[in-house]
Design a protein around this motif. Structure first.
Motif, PDB file in Angstrom:
ATOM      1  N   TYR A 138       0.781  -1.231   0.168  1.00  0.00           N
ATOM      2  CA  TYR A 138       0.058  -0.125   0.104  1.00  0.00           C
ATOM      3  C   TYR A 138       0.705   1.110   0.246  1.00  0.00           C
ATOM      4  N   ALA A 139       2.180   1.081   0.189  1.00  0.00           N
ATOM      5  CA  ALA A 139       3.070   2.426   0.341  1.00  0.00           C
ATOM      6  C   ALA A 139       2.965   3.193  -0.835  1.00  0.00           C
ATOM      7  N   PRO A 140       2.926   2.408  -2.026  1.00  0.00           N
ATOM      8  CA  PRO A 140       2.924   3.519  -3.289  1.00  0.00           C
ATOM      9  C   PRO A 140       1.776   4.433  -3.185  1.00  0.00           C
ATOM     10  N   ASP A 141       0.667   3.879  -3.220  1.00  0.00           N
ATOM     11  CA  ASP A 141      -0.526   4.865  -3.113  1.00  0.00           C
ATOM     12  C   ASP A 141      -0.638   5.815  -1.938  1.00  0.00           C
ATOM     13  N   ALA A 142      -0.023   5.463  -0.859  1.00  0.00           N
ATOM     14  CA  ALA A 142       0.187   6.293   0.126  1.00  0.00           C
ATOM     15  C   ALA A 142       0.960   7.473  -0.109  1.00  0.00           C
ATOM     16  N   LYS A 143       2.441   6.896  -0.769  1.00  0.00           N
ATOM     17  CA  LYS A 143       3.002   8.332  -1.389  1.00  0.00           C
ATOM     18  C   LYS A 143       2.293   8.989  -2.257  1.00  0.00           C
ATOM     19  N   ALA A 144       1.830   8.473  -3.361  1.00  0.00           N
ATOM     20  CA  ALA A 144       0.856   9.287  -4.344  1.00  0.00           C
ATOM     21  C   ALA A 144       0.024  10.335  -3.572  1.00  0.00           C
ATOM     22  N   ARG A 145      -0.730   9.664  -2.346  1.00  0.00           N
ATOM     23  CA  ARG A 145      -1.786  10.596  -1.823  1.00  0.00           C
ATOM     24  C   ARG A 145      -0.824  11.606  -0.813  1.00  0.00           C
ATOM     25  N   MET A 146       0.103  11.402  -0.667  1.00  0.00           N
ATOM     26  CA  MET A 146       0.995  12.380   0.333  1.00  0.00           C
ATOM     27  C   MET A 146       1.401  13.611  -0.624  1.00  0.00           C
ATOM     28  N   TYR A 147       1.720  13.234  -1.845  1.00  0.00           N
ATOM     29  CA  TYR A 147       2.131  14.161  -2.972  1.00  0.00           C
ATOM     30  C   TYR A 147       0.976  14.998  -3.208  1.00  0.00           C
ATOM     31  N   TYR A 148      -0.097  14.564  -3.264  1.00  0.00           N
ATOM     32  CA  TYR A 148      -1.398  15.160  -3.459  1.00  0.00           C
ATOM     33  C   TYR A 148      -1.636  16.341  -2.288  1.00  0.00           C
ATOM     34  N   LEU A 149      -1.472  15.792  -1.211  1.00  0.00           N
ATOM     35  CA  LEU A 149      -1.810  16.551   0.170  1.00  0.00           C
ATOM     36  C   LEU A 149      -0.790  17.527   0.275  1.00  0.00           C
ATOM     37  N   ARG A 150       0.444  17.376  -0.142  1.00  0.00           N
ATOM     38  CA  ARG A 150       1.487  18.620   0.129  1.00  0.00           C
ATOM     39  C   ARG A 150       0.951  19.560  -0.707  1.00  0.00           C
ATOM     40  N   GLU A 151       0.754  19.262  -1.881  1.00  0.00           N
ATOM     41  CA  GLU A 151       0.095  20.347  -3.148  1.00  0.00           C
ATOM     42  C   GLU A 151      -1.011  21.107  -2.287  1.00  0.00           C
ATOM     43  N   MET A 152      -1.906  20.393  -1.819  1.00  0.00           N
ATOM     44  CA  MET A 152      -3.233  21.007  -1.531  1.00  0.00           C
ATOM     45  C   MET A 152      -2.802  21.784  -0.364  1.00  0.00           C
ATOM     46  N   VAL A 153      -2.210  21.336   0.922  1.00  0.00           N
ATOM     47  CA  VAL A 153      -1.640  22.267   2.067  1.00  0.00           C
ATOM     48  C   VAL A 153      -0.876  23.522   1.491  1.00  0.00           C
ATOM     49  N   SER A 154      -0.195  23.224   0.512  1.00  0.00           N
ATOM     50  CA  SER A 154       0.788  24.563   0.173  1.00  0.00           C
ATOM     51  C   SER A 154       0.140  25.264  -0.532  1.00  0.00           C
ATOM     52  N   ARG A 155      -1.050  25.033  -1.406  1.00  0.00           N
ATOM     53  CA  ARG A 155      -1.768  26.017  -1.993  1.00  0.00           C
ATOM     54  C   ARG A 155      -2.653  26.615  -1.069  1.00  0.00           C
ATOM     55  N   HIS A 156      -3.118  25.911   0.085  1.00  0.00           N
ATOM     56  CA  HIS A 156      -3.951  26.510   1.022  1.00  0.00           C
ATOM     57  C   HIS A 156      -3.186  27.670   1.818  1.00  0.00           C
ATOM     58  N   GLU A 157      -1.823  27.312   2.026  1.00  0.00           N
ATOM     59  CA  GLU A 157      -1.104  28.426   2.668  1.00  0.00           C
ATOM     60  C   GLU A 157      -1.168  29.616   1.760  1.00  0.00           C
TER      61      GLU A 157
END
Length: 195
Positions: free
Chosen positions: A77-96
């Motif tokens: 499940y690690a590859p999927d988790a890493k892809a979701r982490m990438y997406y979340l980093r983008e969302m949080v940075s865009r929020h900031e």
């Protein structure tokens, strides 16, 4: 903050069966439930940008996914988790960055600067860094700190040679922000869904 039934079940499983063969799946499902909970019902059906909403749940989901990948780097499940982490980093940075723009509109350059520096320091590999550096330049100019503005402009030009915030002569193009910082009547009656 509402915790889903799946999250609570995964937490109980992790607590009661720490040595189980499928413990990686429990950690993954716990993180996934938080990830899915970060998407509101309205954002799913109205195609709203999650970066424009509160980022606490996004940050929590990122932390849980990071905990999972640190504990189980070789999990299926690690590859999927890493892809979701990438997406979340983008969302949080865009929020900031969205919040930084809001502060610039409200004539609060120091607060905008704090948010844009958060992006540069904590999310350096995201697409929001170019915009954050532009906010830095704008905020320092607004504060009358021209030397710091020039330093950030130099970093912007070096890091993003084709930046849309720099003209052909290498000068900073000031950010265009609406003069009225107060939301419209439609914004208020639609609870922020429409502006």
């Amino acid at each position: 903050m509402k915790i889903s039934r799946l999250h609570a079940t995964a937490d109980r499983f992790i607590k009661n069966h720490p040595d189980h063969d499928s413990i990686d799946y429990a950690y993954y499902m716990r993180a996934l439930s938080t990830y899915n909970g970060a998407e509101s019902l309205l954002s799913r059906f109205l195609d709203l940008d999650p970066s424009e909403r509160d980022s606490k749940e996004l940050s929590k989901a990122f932390s849980e996914l990071a905990d999972f990948t640190a504990r189980f780097p070789n999990s299926s499940y690690a590859p999927d988790a890493k892809a979701r982490m990438y997406y979340l980093r983008e969302m949080v940075s865009r929020h900031e960055l969205t919040v930084a723009h809001y502060y610039l509109k409200r004539k609060a350059p120091l607060s905008a600067l704090r948010r844009s520096q958060e992006v540069v320091q904590n999310y350096p590999s995201t697409r929001s860094v170019e915009g954050a550096l532009a906010v830095n330049v704008q905020a320092y100019n607004d504060l009358g700190k021209t030397e710091l503005a020039e330093t950030n402009l130099a970093v912007l030009k070096q890091s993003f040679p084709a930046s849309s915030y720099v003209d052909e002569e290498g000068n900073f193009i000031p950010l265009e922000l609406p003069s009225d910082a107060d939301p419209s009547f439609l914004y208020w009656i639609s609870f922020g869904l429409f502006d």
